[in-house]
Write an enzyme that holds these catalytic residues in place. Structure first.
Site, mmCIF file in Angstrom:
data_model
loop_
_atom_site.group_PDB
_atom_site.id
_atom_site.type_symbol
_atom_site.label_atom_id
_atom_site.label_comp_id
_atom_site.label_asym_id
_atom_site.label_seq_id
_atom_site.Cartn_x
_atom_site.Cartn_y
_atom_site.Cartn_z
ATOM 1 N N SER A 165 0.704 -1.322 0.097
ATOM 2 C CA SER A 165 -0.045 -0.071 0.047
ATOM 3 C C SER A 165 0.694 1.270 0.036
ATOM 4 O O SER A 165 1.983 1.291 0.492
ATOM 5 C CB SER A 165 -0.898 -0.055 1.188
ATOM 6 N N TYR B 235 -2.708 -1.056 10.935
ATOM 7 C CA TYR B 235 -2.833 -1.420 9.641
ATOM 8 C C TYR B 235 -1.394 -1.136 8.781
ATOM 9 O O TYR B 235 -0.830 -1.834 8.318
ATOM 10 C CB TYR B 235 -4.100 -1.158 8.827
ATOM 11 N N LYS C 161 1.723 -3.449 6.982
ATOM 12 C CA LYS C 161 2.305 -3.469 5.271
ATOM 13 C C LYS C 161 3.736 -2.931 5.826
ATOM 14 O O LYS C 161 4.619 -3.812 4.727
ATOM 15 C CB LYS C 161 1.572 -2.358 4.659
#
Length: 340
Positions: free
Chosen positions: A124, A149, A153
């Site tokens: 991302s 979150y 990543k």
């Protein structure tokens, strides 16, 4: 051609990637725990492709289940890994849920498929935070994550880099993509958020069809041309094709690095107010929206430099903003008449 495992393959991006892999001639097997998707997506995929894809319901946190699956599917040559929790707000409220699922799933896959394997990771643009310069390139520094979150990543990329550098035969491409929107041209698959959508476009379509109230534009006082925040929006079908391009690169190029990173976006930013105007123009549907205060954690502006993807993946976007929003609306209308 090669047999590809798509984890999270009944999800939004995963299901579109399954279609594009099939169109490119790959054999596909899907694994999903259905925690954030519907089993009916398999029926929709069959309507689009004429193919009933092999599917297994597996929680990738279960190391034994993943190991047994790998032993039974030794002919898998590539993995595209989408399966992860992805709601930023929820990750702030329940960080251990995110760290447990997103890390254990990845580690179990890497441990069980401990042979020559091509691995494409769903990363991302959140890893960049608010970039120092725009458009942001792959060489830009990775900023401290704004959420658990985002941190998953970043750390997952580190796990893959370090594992690929020490594992003979493992080749990895991490795709750092921006904001996927839209739906398949048939309107048979699209984004199907469970609960209140966290992303702008599905909230717009649900508001337009009457599922939600007015849209809130979080801030109109940013230092941007119209005061609203800017993001790089990419059609989900273009994004799916980027995953196919990554698998092809891993299949055919023997002299590439064991770990590579690519930006996947349009290279152009669009503001929230521009998205609202484009939706109205492309669908003829008027939206009800209000302007609120800035939302904590939101960055001002981001869009990517995608020249590396064009040159080395031989990939570029084909579908514009109007098609993104038109197809998203067609999907919302379809699912409104044909709920799962």
């Amino acid at each position: 051609m090669s047999k590809i495992l798509v984890t999270g393959g009944t999800g939004y991006i995963g299901s579109h990637t399954v279609v594009e892999l099939h169109n490119a001639g790959y054999e596909v097997i899907i694994v999903d725990d259905l925690s954030n998707s519907k089993i009916e997506i398999l029926d929709q995929l069959e309507k689009i492709t004429g193919k009933r894809f092999d599917f297994e319901k597996i929680d990738l946190q279960d190391a034994t289940a993943v190991e047994n699956f790998a032993k039974a599917n030794k002919d898998i040559s590539g993995i595209i890994h989408f399966a992860a929790f992805k709601a930023v707000g929820e990750s702030v409220e329940q960080p251990l849920k995110y760290y447990k699922n997103n890390f254990f799933s990845l580690i179990n896959l890497l441990t069980s498929f401990n042979k020559k394997i091509n691995f494409v990771f769903s990363s991302s643009c959140t890893v960049y935070g608010q970039p120092d310069t725009l458009p942001v390139t792959e060489s830009a520094p990775v900023k401290p994550a704004e959420s658990p979150y985002g941190n998953t990543k970043q750390v997952a990329e580190e796990i893959l880099l370090e594992t690929a550098s020490t594992t003979d035969g493992l080749k990895v491409i991490a795709l750092r993509y921006f904001n996927p929107v839209g739906a398949h041209e048939t309107a048979l698959i699209g984004e199907l958020p469970i609960g209140v959508p966290a992303n702008l476009v599905p909230f717009i379509t649900q508001s337009a069809i009457g599922k939600r109230g007015p849209i809130t534009v979080y801030g109109n006082d940013y230092p941007t041309p119209d005061g609203s925040a800017i993001r790089d929006y990419i059609h989900v079908v273009d994004l799916a094709k980027a995953h196919v391009a990554a698998i092809k690169r891993l299949d055919t190029n023997t002299d590439t690095d064991s770990y590579e990173v690519f930006n996947i976006g349009t290279g152009k930013g669009s503001s929230v107010l521009e998205i609202i105007a484009a939706f109205e123009n492309s669908t003829g549907v008027k939206l009800n929206y209000t302007v609120g205060k800035r939302r904590g954690g939101d960055i001002v502006e981001i869009y990517g430099d995608v020249s590396k993807s064009k040159e080395e993946l031989n990939w570029k976007t084909e579908l514009d903003l109007n098609e993104m929003l038109r197809s998203a609306w067609a999907w919302e209308e379809y699912i409104g008449k044909n709920p799962f």
